[in-house]
Write a protein that holds these residues in place. Sequence first.
Motif: not given
Length: 251
Positions: A182, A248, A173
Amino acid sequence: MRWKALPRSLDPQARQLVVELRRLKDHSELSLTSLQAKTPFSRSSWERYLNGNAPPPRVAVEALARMAGADVTPLLALRDAAEENWAAAAVTSAESGSAARSEARSVGRSAGRERDPEPEIRVAALSLAAGALLLSAITSVLLITAPWREPTPETGGAGVGKYTCAYARHGDQLFAGNSATTSRLVMRNATGPDAAEVQCLLLRHKLSPGEVDGYFGARTEAEVKRLQRQDHVPADGMVGEQAWALLRHVD
């Protein structure tokens, strides 16, 4: 559910708010009857809120966001800005009504009625108060909807203004130093670190959200949709858990 067309009189922010609330309602798969049962608001009230006929209270927005699992912060910011515009429109309508009544009195006097100066004084006072309220509402809207317009010295790095892109990789990530979320929902008209993080990550995907200013505007939304289309997921322009995973992800 097949939604009705929104009133043409809705300003862009109120229209966007209603669209987002409709999306959340559809996502939650709750009926209007279920919303009535799970919130303090009646079925008819939810119909008014979701058809753009009345500004939804903050409590209603918070309740719907909670049931849909969405981040309420950008929704409340959008709701507050929309409410200011609704208030300004109401003041304008009141001013128009006062002007019409004043004109009717003038016509009556010209037809031979006795002149009564006292009502004119009251109308003038009402117009002055309404004008002050309208100016205050417009100023509040500008402060809420355009905080990114304030000049801020560049702080270096890849960012512009008060936000920078300080990229760091953690496992598979990527993080840009503005937000570590997230899953938090970020959408059109959102402001702050989450929006800046989206913009930084879009840049790393060779997309063009514009300046990293922390404002999730039309350009940022368009690039989020572009990323979603590239990865063959629904292109709704909103950054939730799925879109964060795309942003990400690093090979």
